[in-house]
Motif scaffolding. Sequence first.
Motif, PDB file in Angstrom:
ATOM      1  N   LEU A  77       3.759   4.932  -8.816  1.00  0.00           N
ATOM      2  CA  LEU A  77       3.179   6.204  -8.160  1.00  0.00           C
ATOM      3  C   LEU A  77       1.923   6.653  -8.976  1.00  0.00           C
ATOM      4  CD1 LEU A  77       5.979   8.271  -6.616  1.00  0.00           C
ATOM      5  CD2 LEU A  77       4.456   6.667  -5.631  1.00  0.00           C
ATOM      6  N   SER A  78       2.000   6.474 -10.297  1.00  0.00           N
ATOM      7  CA  SER A  78       0.852   6.789 -11.212  1.00  0.00           C
ATOM      8  C   SER A  78      -0.350   6.075 -10.983  1.00  0.00           C
ATOM      9  CB  SER A  78       1.242   6.931 -12.759  1.00  0.00           C
ATOM     10  OG  SER A  78       1.348   5.447 -13.301  1.00  0.00           O
ATOM     11  N   ALA A  79      -0.174   4.830 -10.410  1.00  0.00           N
ATOM     12  CA  ALA A  79      -1.401   4.014 -10.120  1.00  0.00           C
ATOM     13  C   ALA A  79      -1.956   4.404  -8.835  1.00  0.00           C
ATOM     14  CB  ALA A  79      -0.798   2.503  -9.920  1.00  0.00           C
ATOM     15  N   VAL A  80      -1.422   5.451  -8.038  1.00  0.00           N
ATOM     16  CA  VAL A  80      -1.987   5.720  -6.714  1.00  0.00           C
ATOM     17  C   VAL A  80      -3.141   6.443  -6.987  1.00  0.00           C
ATOM     18  CG1 VAL A  80      -1.548   6.603  -4.583  1.00  0.00           C
ATOM     19  CG2 VAL A  80      -0.001   5.181  -5.673  1.00  0.00           C
ATOM     20  N   PRO A  81      -4.467   6.459  -6.745  1.00  0.00           N
ATOM     21  CA  PRO A  81      -5.443   7.375  -6.936  1.00  0.00           C
ATOM     22  C   PRO A  81      -5.500   8.801  -6.127  1.00  0.00           C
ATOM     23  CG  PRO A  81      -6.461   5.656  -5.600  1.00  0.00           C
ATOM     24  CD  PRO A  81      -4.977   5.107  -5.958  1.00  0.00           C
ATOM     25  N   ASP A 127       0.982  -1.470  -0.021  1.00  0.00           N
ATOM     26  CA  ASP A 127      -0.065  -0.043  -0.001  1.00  0.00           C
ATOM     27  C   ASP A 127       0.960   1.408   0.011  1.00  0.00           C
ATOM     28  OD1 ASP A 127      -1.718   2.077   0.527  1.00  0.00           O
ATOM     29  OD2 ASP A 127      -3.134   1.036   1.845  1.00  0.00           O
ATOM     30  N   LEU A 128       1.051   1.871  -1.194  1.00  0.00           N
ATOM     31  CA  LEU A 128       1.978   3.124  -1.358  1.00  0.00           C
ATOM     32  C   LEU A 128       1.195   4.164  -0.573  1.00  0.00           C
ATOM     33  CD1 LEU A 128       2.301   2.836  -5.063  1.00  0.00           C
ATOM     34  CD2 LEU A 128       4.064   2.421  -3.413  1.00  0.00           C
ATOM     35  N   SER A 129       0.061   4.331  -0.160  1.00  0.00           N
ATOM     36  CA  SER A 129      -0.676   5.460   0.407  1.00  0.00           C
ATOM     37  C   SER A 129      -0.127   5.375   2.081  1.00  0.00           C
ATOM     38  CB  SER A 129      -2.233   5.704   0.499  1.00  0.00           C
ATOM     39  OG  SER A 129      -2.124   5.801  -0.949  1.00  0.00           O
TER      40      SER A 129
END
Length: 334
Positions: A263-267, A222-224
């Motif tokens: 990071l482009s996939a993180v909404p 989970d990048l967030s």
Amino acid sequence: MNNDTLLQVVDLKKYFPIQQGILLMKQVSSVKAVDGLTFDVRRGETLGLVGESGCGKSTTGRTILQLYHATSGQVLFTGADSQTADLTTMKKESLRRMRRKMQMIFQDPYASLNPRMTVGDIIGEPLIIHGVARGKAVEERVQDLLKVVGLNSLFANRYPHEFSGGQRQRIGIARALALNPEFIVCDEPISALDVSIQAQVVNLLEDLQSRFNLTYLFIAHDLSMVRHISNRVAVMYLGVIVELASRDELYGNPLHPYTQALLSAVPVPDPVVEQKRRRIILQGDVPSPINPPSGCRFHTRCPIAQAICRETRPEWRNATASGGHWVACHYVAV
């Protein structure tokens, strides 16, 4: 190693042999799960480690703690006593004593707790094995630890199956704290939990860190969440780290094409900003760690790959004038 560095990993490798045959087991190849990692972990910080499934994140954590013996490389640990030891060369008894300073919180709270042991026995076992406490002192310590992680001290006589997933993970955290460690590897500690419980566990980890001056290696997808809890973030791809920087630097100015794609996939919770963002779609699948690509590991999926990427492994280098932003890419200007 300076006084601010708790752990230093130097060219760490972990290969799992692939054997063939029935009687004469012959090694025919190997899985290059971790292939030359170099980074450090500073005292009191949380270093986030992110990447796709199967890239070697969990193997890295287990190899650092010597749950897996390293194929090569060094893991230099400097405790509060200022003594530095290479964990990869330590013998059994010395390593056993060192384990009091390092612990692990496992990913699956259902599989990591022995169903035949009570909660009190699970948390108290490290105290008995290391000779820290006996008898009544163990019971008192277990009750204190249960309170610290937000559980009722009367739960000590219950069994793991009587608890929810979030409560089981709190028990795992209490077990990790039993010996007052300096360094904890958090191996995806929230990925098996409900979203509503994840924030509670992360907040608990942050509270414990400030209370006991802990240092974390936080492994996650989970990048967030990694952005929330980490001071610095390392991005891993197919057994190697491709980028390492402070949280704000990495999320604000990603340099490696793989990090940019992740990071482009993180909404983003803003429809105007989200509509303007460019989504980077990577082509193809992740190659096999049994036969990884030559040169840059990412070149088979990289949108800017050139001939040098296929032939030469990029140097792990500091990419900014201010320092602290490390990247492995031929086409990142220094």
